[in-house]
Design a protein around this motif. Structure first.
Motif, PDB file in Angstrom:
ATOM      1  N   GLU A  99       0.823  -1.209   0.000  1.00 63.66           N
ATOM      2  CA  GLU A  99       0.000   0.000   0.000  1.00 63.66           C
ATOM      3  C   GLU A  99       0.863   1.267   0.000  1.00 63.66           C
ATOM      4  OE1 GLU A  99      -3.241   0.572  -0.542  1.00 63.66           O
ATOM      5  OE2 GLU A  99      -3.256  -1.562  -0.991  1.00 63.66           O
ATOM      6  N   THR A 100       1.990   1.240   0.705  1.00 65.55           N
ATOM      7  CA  THR A 100       2.890   2.395   0.721  1.00 65.55           C
ATOM      8  C   THR A 100       3.477   2.612  -0.666  1.00 65.55           C
ATOM      9  OG1 THR A 100       3.437   1.977   3.031  1.00 65.55           O
ATOM     10  CG2 THR A 100       4.955   3.374   1.796  1.00 65.55           C
ATOM     11  N   ARG A 101       3.905   1.518  -1.313  1.00 64.65           N
ATOM     12  CA  ARG A 101       4.435   1.632  -2.683  1.00 64.65           C
ATOM     13  C   ARG A 101       3.375   2.169  -3.630  1.00 64.65           C
ATOM     14  NH1 ARG A 101       6.853  -4.192  -3.577  1.00 64.65           N
ATOM     15  NH2 ARG A 101       5.668  -4.648  -1.728  1.00 64.65           N
ATOM     16  N   ARG A 102       2.150   1.694  -3.478  1.00 64.33           N
ATOM     17  CA  ARG A 102       1.058   2.155  -4.338  1.00 64.33           C
ATOM     18  C   ARG A 102       0.812   3.649  -4.125  1.00 64.33           C
ATOM     19  NH1 ARG A 102      -2.548  -1.661  -3.435  1.00 64.33           N
ATOM     20  NH2 ARG A 102      -1.944  -2.756  -5.305  1.00 64.33           N
ATOM     21  N   THR A 103       0.800   4.081  -2.862  1.00 60.90           N
ATOM     22  CA  THR A 103       0.582   5.490  -2.552  1.00 60.90           C
ATOM     23  C   THR A 103       1.697   6.355  -3.136  1.00 60.90           C
ATOM     24  OG1 THR A 103      -0.591   4.909  -0.530  1.00 60.90           O
ATOM     25  CG2 THR A 103       0.270   7.151  -0.673  1.00 60.90           C
ATOM     26  N   LEU A 104       2.939   5.909  -3.004  1.00 59.37           N
ATOM     27  CA  LEU A 104       4.055   6.657  -3.587  1.00 59.37           C
ATOM     28  C   LEU A 104       3.937   6.730  -5.110  1.00 59.37           C
ATOM     29  CD1 LEU A 104       7.069   5.383  -1.456  1.00 59.37           C
ATOM     30  CD2 LEU A 104       6.109   7.688  -1.493  1.00 59.37           C
ATOM     31  N   GLY A 105       3.522   5.633  -5.725  1.00 56.91           N
ATOM     32  CA  GLY A 105       3.344   5.617  -7.170  1.00 56.91           C
ATOM     33  C   GLY A 105       2.258   6.571  -7.628  1.00 56.91           C
ATOM     34  N   ILE A 106       1.133   6.573  -6.921  1.00 55.89           N
ATOM     35  CA  ILE A 106       0.039   7.486  -7.266  1.00 55.89           C
ATOM     36  C   ILE A 106       0.481   8.936  -7.075  1.00 55.89           C
ATOM     37  CG2 ILE A 106      -2.252   8.271  -6.536  1.00 55.89           C
ATOM     38  CD1 ILE A 106      -2.859   5.272  -5.941  1.00 55.89           C
ATOM     39  N   GLY A 107       1.237   9.190  -6.013  1.00 54.26           N
ATOM     40  CA  GLY A 107       1.752  10.540  -5.782  1.00 54.26           C
ATOM     41  C   GLY A 107       2.700  10.983  -6.886  1.00 54.26           C
ATOM     42  N   ALA A 108       3.557  10.069  -7.345  1.00 53.94           N
ATOM     43  CA  ALA A 108       4.487  10.392  -8.425  1.00 53.94           C
ATOM     44  C   ALA A 108       3.738  10.690  -9.721  1.00 53.94           C
ATOM     45  CB  ALA A 108       5.474   9.247  -8.629  1.00 53.94           C
ATOM     46  N   VAL A 109       2.713   9.903 -10.005  1.00 56.54           N
ATOM     47  CA  VAL A 109       1.902  10.150 -11.205  1.00 56.54           C
ATOM     48  C   VAL A 109       1.210  11.501 -11.108  1.00 56.54           C
ATOM     49  CG1 VAL A 109      -0.142   9.378 -12.476  1.00 56.54           C
ATOM     50  CG2 VAL A 109       1.586   7.718 -11.786  1.00 56.54           C
ATOM     51  N   ALA A 110       0.646  11.798  -9.945  1.00 58.20           N
ATOM     52  CA  ALA A 110      -0.048  13.080  -9.758  1.00 58.20           C
ATOM     53  C   ALA A 110       0.921  14.254  -9.921  1.00 58.20           C
ATOM     54  CB  ALA A 110      -0.714  13.129  -8.380  1.00 58.20           C
ATOM     55  N   LEU A 111       2.105  14.138  -9.344  1.00 63.34           N
ATOM     56  CA  LEU A 111       3.101  15.196  -9.478  1.00 63.34           C
ATOM     57  C   LEU A 111       3.536  15.347 -10.931  1.00 63.34           C
ATOM     58  CD1 LEU A 111       4.975  17.309  -8.269  1.00 63.34           C
ATOM     59  CD2 LEU A 111       6.608  15.462  -7.789  1.00 63.34           C
ATOM     60  N   GLY A 112       3.772  14.230 -11.609  1.00 66.33           N
ATOM     61  CA  GLY A 112       4.162  14.281 -13.015  1.00 66.33           C
ATOM     62  C   GLY A 112       3.105  14.928 -13.887  1.00 66.33           C
ATOM     63  N   LEU A 113       1.854  14.550 -13.687  1.00 67.22           N
ATOM     64  CA  LEU A 113       0.769  15.152 -14.464  1.00 67.22           C
ATOM     65  C   LEU A 113       0.619  16.637 -14.166  1.00 67.22           C
ATOM     66  CD1 LEU A 113      -1.912  12.320 -14.294  1.00 67.22           C
ATOM     67  CD2 LEU A 113      -0.584  13.050 -16.296  1.00 67.22           C
ATOM     68  N   THR A 114       0.823  17.016 -12.904  1.00 69.06           N
ATOM     69  CA  THR A 114       0.759  18.435 -12.539  1.00 69.06           C
ATOM     70  C   THR A 114       1.859  19.223 -13.245  1.00 69.06           C
ATOM     71  OG1 THR A 114      -0.206  17.892 -10.389  1.00 69.06           O
ATOM     72  CG2 THR A 114       0.808  20.069 -10.609  1.00 69.06           C
ATOM     73  N   LEU A 115       3.064  18.674 -13.267  1.00 74.94           N
ATOM     74  CA  LEU A 115       4.163  19.348 -13.953  1.00 74.94           C
ATOM     75  C   LEU A 115       3.914  19.471 -15.451  1.00 74.94           C
ATOM     76  CD1 LEU A 115       7.218  17.772 -12.116  1.00 74.94           C
ATOM     77  CD2 LEU A 115       6.387  20.112 -11.905  1.00 74.94           C
ATOM     78  N   ILE A 116       3.358  18.423 -16.051  1.00 78.95           N
ATOM     79  CA  ILE A 116       3.020  18.480 -17.472  1.00 78.95           C
ATOM     80  C   ILE A 116       1.962  19.551 -17.717  1.00 78.95           C
ATOM     81  CG2 ILE A 116       1.905  17.197 -19.353  1.00 78.95           C
ATOM     82  CD1 ILE A 116       3.295  14.668 -18.163  1.00 78.95           C
ATOM     83  N   TRP A 117       0.965  19.618 -16.858  1.00 77.78           N
ATOM     84  CA  TRP A 117      -0.106  20.609 -16.985  1.00 77.78           C
ATOM     85  C   TRP A 117       0.450  22.025 -16.863  1.00 77.78           C
ATOM     86  CZ3 TRP A 117      -2.509  23.590 -12.942  1.00 77.78           C
ATOM     87  CH2 TRP A 117      -3.651  24.266 -13.346  1.00 77.78           C
ATOM     88  N   VAL A 118       1.305  22.243 -15.856  1.00 80.54           N
ATOM     89  CA  VAL A 118       1.899  23.569 -15.656  1.00 80.54           C
ATOM     90  C   VAL A 118       2.775  23.946 -16.849  1.00 80.54           C
ATOM     91  CG1 VAL A 118       3.545  24.871 -14.241  1.00 80.54           C
ATOM     92  CG2 VAL A 118       1.764  23.499 -13.145  1.00 80.54           C
ATOM     93  N   ALA A 119       3.539  22.996 -17.371  1.00 82.38           N
ATOM     94  CA  ALA A 119       4.367  23.270 -18.542  1.00 82.38           C
ATOM     95  C   ALA A 119       3.505  23.635 -19.744  1.00 82.38           C
ATOM     96  CB  ALA A 119       5.243  22.062 -18.863  1.00 82.38           C
ATOM     97  N   GLY A 120       2.365  22.983 -19.885  1.00 83.16           N
ATOM     98  CA  GLY A 120       1.460  23.299 -20.978  1.00 83.16           C
ATOM     99  C   GLY A 120       0.889  24.705 -20.850  1.00 83.16           C
ATOM    100  N   ILE A 121       0.576  25.100 -19.636  1.00 81.69           N
ATOM    101  CA  ILE A 121       0.068  26.460 -19.405  1.00 81.69           C
ATOM    102  C   ILE A 121       1.168  27.487 -19.696  1.00 81.69           C
ATOM    103  CG2 ILE A 121      -0.669  28.069 -17.595  1.00 81.69           C
ATOM    104  CD1 ILE A 121      -2.234  25.757 -16.366  1.00 81.69           C
ATOM    105  N   ALA A 122       2.384  27.191 -19.229  1.00 81.24           N
ATOM    106  CA  ALA A 122       3.498  28.122 -19.413  1.00 81.24           C
ATOM    107  C   ALA A 122       3.861  28.274 -20.902  1.00 81.24           C
ATOM    108  CB  ALA A 122       4.714  27.653 -18.624  1.00 81.24           C
ATOM    109  N   ALA A 123       3.705  27.189 -21.652  1.00 77.70           N
ATOM    110  CA  ALA A 123       4.042  27.229 -23.081  1.00 77.70           C
ATOM    111  C   ALA A 123       2.972  27.919 -23.905  1.00 77.70           C
ATOM    112  CB  ALA A 123       4.269  25.810 -23.604  1.00 77.70           C
ATOM    113  N   GLY A 124       1.800  27.982 -23.340  1.00 79.79           N
ATOM    114  CA  GLY A 124       0.730  28.377 -24.015  1.00 79.79           C
ATOM    115  C   GLY A 124      -0.072  29.345 -24.476  1.00 79.79           C
TER     116      GLY A 124
END
Length: 67
Positions: A42-67
């Motif tokens: 469960e800890t590994r799963r939580t860390l994985g979900i957190g990493a995905v959420a952070l990655g998607l947030t960074l992609i979203w912010v980069a898209g806004i900044a480029a945009g």
């Protein structure tokens, strides 16, 4: 920049960072993998979900900044 160019850039960045970790601290990888093995699933799963959420947030912010 085309979608294909962006995809290749993203893959290149990931491979570069992964390669640097393996080249500069190979013994630390073994320690990190052992630490991950000892974590509850469960800890590994939580860390994985957190990493995905952070990655998607960074992609979203980069898209806004480029945009």
């Amino acid at each position: 920049m085309s979608a294909l160019a962006q995809l290749l850039l993203a893959i290149g960045l990931v491979l570069t960072l992964e390669g640097l970790v393996l080249a500069l601290a190979p013994s630390r990888i073994d320690e990190l993998l052992e630490l991950i093995r000892r974590m509850p699933v469960e800890t590994r799963r939580t860390l994985g979900i957190g990493a995905v959420a952070l990655g998607l947030t960074l992609i979203w912010v980069a898209g806004i900044a480029a945009g």
